[in-house]
Write a protein that holds these residues in place. Structure first.
Motif: not given
Length: 112
Positions: A7-8, A11-21, A50-52, A64-67
């Motif tokens: 899963v991680l 998520v990193l592949e989709t959103h990048g390899k940095h904290c998205a906070c 973790a969830p957005q 929480a779903s993968l999306e």
């Protein structure tokens, strides 16, 4: 195209390899568009998925779903989760207080 191993990785592949906070933790980040941009959680700990929008309960977060997931560093996630739980506690307290008002509302007696 190779499928992510966990899963991680997905998520990193989709959103990048940095904290998205972007401030849910209460901090003002100076990265791209106000983003945290931490690449790890420090001391060789990886980011987490973790969830957005953090939920107050662990059950909701785990369901929480993968999306719904995004990468978080532990510091941002801990602080954002604490804020979400404090908000939920305040909402429950306010709702309870509003429900109890009628228990003590003696009104006016018009029979006299």
């Amino acid at each position: 195209m190779k499928r992510p191993d966990n899963v991680l990785a997905a998520v990193l592949e989709t959103h990048g390899k940095h904290c998205a906070c972007r401030g849910a933790c209460g901090k003002t980040h100076t990265g791209d568009a106000g983003r945290c941009n931490a690449a790890s959680s420090g001391k060789s700990k990886p980011l987490l998925a973790a969830p957005q929008t953090p939920h107050a309960s662990d059950v909701q977060n785990a369901a929480a779903s993968l999306e719904e997931l995004q990468p978080w560093c532990w510091s941002c996630w801990r602080d954002a989760l604490t804020a979400a739980r404090a908000c939920a506690d305040e909402q429950r307290t306010q709702a309870l207080e509003e429900m109890q008002i009628c228990l003590f509302d003696v009104g006016t007696d018009t029979a006299a």
